[in-house]
Design a protein around this motif. Structure first.
Motif, PDB file in Angstrom:
ATOM      1  N   ARG A   3       0.829  -1.213   0.000  1.00 59.93           N
ATOM      2  CA  ARG A   3       0.000   0.000   0.000  1.00 59.93           C
ATOM      3  C   ARG A   3       0.853   1.248   0.000  1.00 59.93           C
ATOM      4  N   LEU A   4       1.969   1.228   0.712  1.00 63.97           N
ATOM      5  CA  LEU A   4       2.883   2.368   0.722  1.00 63.97           C
ATOM      6  C   LEU A   4       3.429   2.616  -0.674  1.00 63.97           C
ATOM      7  N   GLN A   5       3.789   1.542  -1.373  1.00 65.15           N
ATOM      8  CA  GLN A   5       4.297   1.688  -2.738  1.00 65.15           C
ATOM      9  C   GLN A   5       3.242   2.289  -3.659  1.00 65.15           C
ATOM     10  N   LEU A  59      10.254   4.544  -3.089  1.00 68.47           N
ATOM     11  CA  LEU A  59       9.769   3.381  -3.842  1.00 68.47           C
ATOM     12  C   LEU A  59      10.867   2.327  -3.989  1.00 68.47           C
ATOM     13  N   LEU A  60      12.085   2.783  -4.279  1.00 67.10           N
ATOM     14  CA  LEU A  60      13.197   1.829  -4.409  1.00 67.10           C
ATOM     15  C   LEU A  60      13.494   1.138  -3.081  1.00 67.10           C
ATOM     16  N   LEU A  61      13.461   1.897  -1.993  1.00 72.67           N
ATOM     17  CA  LEU A  61      13.703   1.291  -0.679  1.00 72.67           C
ATOM     18  C   LEU A  61      12.605   0.300  -0.313  1.00 72.67           C
ATOM     19  N   ALA A  62      11.357   0.666  -0.605  1.00 72.92           N
ATOM     20  CA  ALA A  62      10.244  -0.244  -0.313  1.00 72.92           C
ATOM     21  C   ALA A  62      10.331  -1.499  -1.175  1.00 72.92           C
ATOM     22  N   ALA A  63      10.712  -1.348  -2.423  1.00 72.73           N
ATOM     23  CA  ALA A  63      10.843  -2.514  -3.310  1.00 72.73           C
ATOM     24  C   ALA A  63      11.978  -3.422  -2.854  1.00 72.73           C
ATOM     25  N   GLN A  64      13.047  -2.823  -2.358  1.00 73.93           N
ATOM     26  CA  GLN A  64      14.173  -3.622  -1.864  1.00 73.93           C
ATOM     27  C   GLN A  64      13.758  -4.404  -0.620  1.00 73.93           C
ATOM     28  N   SER A  67      11.547  -7.586  -1.557  1.00 68.75           N
ATOM     29  CA  SER A  67      12.194  -8.150  -2.746  1.00 68.75           C
ATOM     30  C   SER A  67      11.849  -9.609  -2.997  1.00 68.75           C
ATOM     31  N   ARG A  68      10.745 -10.076  -2.455  1.00 68.58           N
ATOM     32  CA  ARG A  68      10.345 -11.468  -2.694  1.00 68.58           C
ATOM     33  C   ARG A  68      10.056 -11.717  -4.169  1.00 68.58           C
ATOM     34  N   ASP A  69       9.307 -10.798  -4.801  1.00 62.63           N
ATOM     35  CA  ASP A  69       8.920 -10.976  -6.205  1.00 62.63           C
ATOM     36  C   ASP A  69       9.737 -10.024  -7.063  1.00 62.63           C
ATOM     37  N   THR A  70      10.862 -10.509  -7.568  1.00 61.73           N
ATOM     38  CA  THR A  70      11.737  -9.651  -8.363  1.00 61.73           C
ATOM     39  C   THR A  70      11.375  -9.661  -9.845  1.00 61.73           C
ATOM     40  N   THR A  71      10.419 -10.472 -10.233  1.00 64.15           N
ATOM     41  CA  THR A  71      10.080 -10.546 -11.650  1.00 64.15           C
ATOM     42  C   THR A  71       9.211  -9.376 -12.098  1.00 64.15           C
ATOM     43  N   ASN A  72       8.435  -8.791 -11.200  1.00 63.85           N
ATOM     44  CA  ASN A  72       7.508  -7.722 -11.577  1.00 63.85           C
ATOM     45  C   ASN A  72       7.867  -6.414 -10.873  1.00 63.85           C
ATOM     46  N   THR A  73       9.156  -6.098 -10.831  1.00 65.15           N
ATOM     47  CA  THR A  73       9.588  -4.897 -10.127  1.00 65.15           C
ATOM     48  C   THR A  73       9.555  -3.674 -11.044  1.00 65.15           C
ATOM     49  N   ILE A  79      13.826   4.327 -11.608  1.00 62.87           N
ATOM     50  CA  ILE A  79      15.146   4.912 -11.861  1.00 62.87           C
ATOM     51  C   ILE A  79      15.098   5.821 -13.087  1.00 62.87           C
ATOM     52  N   GLY A  80      14.398   5.406 -14.128  1.00 65.94           N
ATOM     53  CA  GLY A  80      14.256   6.246 -15.322  1.00 65.94           C
ATOM     54  C   GLY A  80      13.557   7.558 -15.019  1.00 65.94           C
ATOM     55  N   GLY A  81      12.484   7.501 -14.232  1.00 68.30           N
ATOM     56  CA  GLY A  81      11.774   8.719 -13.855  1.00 68.30           C
ATOM     57  C   GLY A  81      12.626   9.633 -13.001  1.00 68.30           C
ATOM     58  N   MET A  82      13.384   9.045 -12.076  1.00 65.30           N
ATOM     59  CA  MET A  82      14.282   9.844 -11.238  1.00 65.30           C
ATOM     60  C   MET A  82      15.374  10.498 -12.081  1.00 65.30           C
ATOM     61  N   LEU A  83      15.879   9.768 -13.054  1.00 62.95           N
ATOM     62  CA  LEU A  83      16.899  10.325 -13.942  1.00 62.95           C
ATOM     63  C   LEU A  83      16.336  11.505 -14.734  1.00 62.95           C
ATOM     64  N   CYS A  84      15.115  11.371 -15.215  1.00 59.44           N
ATOM     65  CA  CYS A  84      14.476  12.489 -15.930  1.00 59.44           C
ATOM     66  C   CYS A  84      14.338  13.709 -15.027  1.00 59.44           C
ATOM     67  N   ALA A  85      13.921  13.489 -13.774  1.00 56.53           N
ATOM     68  CA  ALA A  85      13.770  14.602 -12.828  1.00 56.53           C
ATOM     69  C   ALA A  85      15.115  15.276 -12.572  1.00 56.53           C
ATOM     70  N   LEU A  86      16.163  14.482 -12.402  1.00 60.60           N
ATOM     71  CA  LEU A  86      17.503  15.050 -12.181  1.00 60.60           C
ATOM     72  C   LEU A  86      17.986  15.836 -13.395  1.00 60.60           C
ATOM     73  N   LEU A  87      17.755  15.296 -14.585  1.00 62.63           N
ATOM     74  CA  LEU A  87      18.176  16.006 -15.799  1.00 62.63           C
ATOM     75  C   LEU A  87      17.431  17.333 -15.957  1.00 62.63           C
TER      76      LEU A  87
END
Length: 144
Positions: A3-5, A59-64, A67-73, A79-87
């Motif tokens: 729910r947090l994610q 979101l990355l910390l919560a996903a880590q 990390s039981r289900d790594t197939t649908n992460t 990371i792509g969205g964060m990179l766009c924000a940084l750029l």
């Protein structure tokens, strides 16, 4: 944790929609000059970038942690969205503030903003699987 994610992804996506697609265009319509609207938009986009980075990091910390289900992460999209924000914040914004080739940097910033929105959309979509259950008819509900 799930729910947090979903909450973080919804906050990220919703804030991108609100700021970029509603508030900033309204600034340019309703404020006295484009220069005033641009100054306010720059402040809003900075706040949006930091919110995006915080939501992405959480979101990355919560996903880590989950990390039981790594197939649908959704991590690559986060990371792509964060990179766009940084750029946008570190590369595009200084050129726009310096009024350096405005058309080029504004279009590049807009493309990065839409790319970030698409990443947030993908993250939110992946975190909210739709489960369809057959609806009970009114007759079978009355028979019970």
């Amino acid at each position: 944790m799930a729910r947090l994610q979903v909450f973080l992804a919804a906050l990220w996506w919703g804030s991108l929609c609100c700021v970029g697609f509603m508030v900033v265009p309204l600034l340019f319509v309703h404020l006295e000059t484009p220069a005033i609207a641009g100054q306010m938009a720059a402040k809003l986009f900075t706040a949006q970038s930091w919110l995006s980075l915080v939501c992405g990091l959480l979101l990355l910390l919560a996903a880590q942690r989950q990390s039981r289900d790594t197939t649908n992460t959704p991590s690559p999209w986060v990371i792509g969205g964060m990179l766009c924000a940084l750029l946008i914040e570190m590369v595009v914004k200084p050129h726009i503030v310096a009024r350096d080739n405005m058309a080029l940097w504004h279009n590049f910033g807009s493309a990065l903003y839409v790319a970030q929105w698409l990443c947030a959309t993908k993250v939110l979509w992946a975190l909210c699987p739709v489960k369809f259950e057959p609806a009970e008819s009114a007759d079978s509900a009355q028979n019970d």
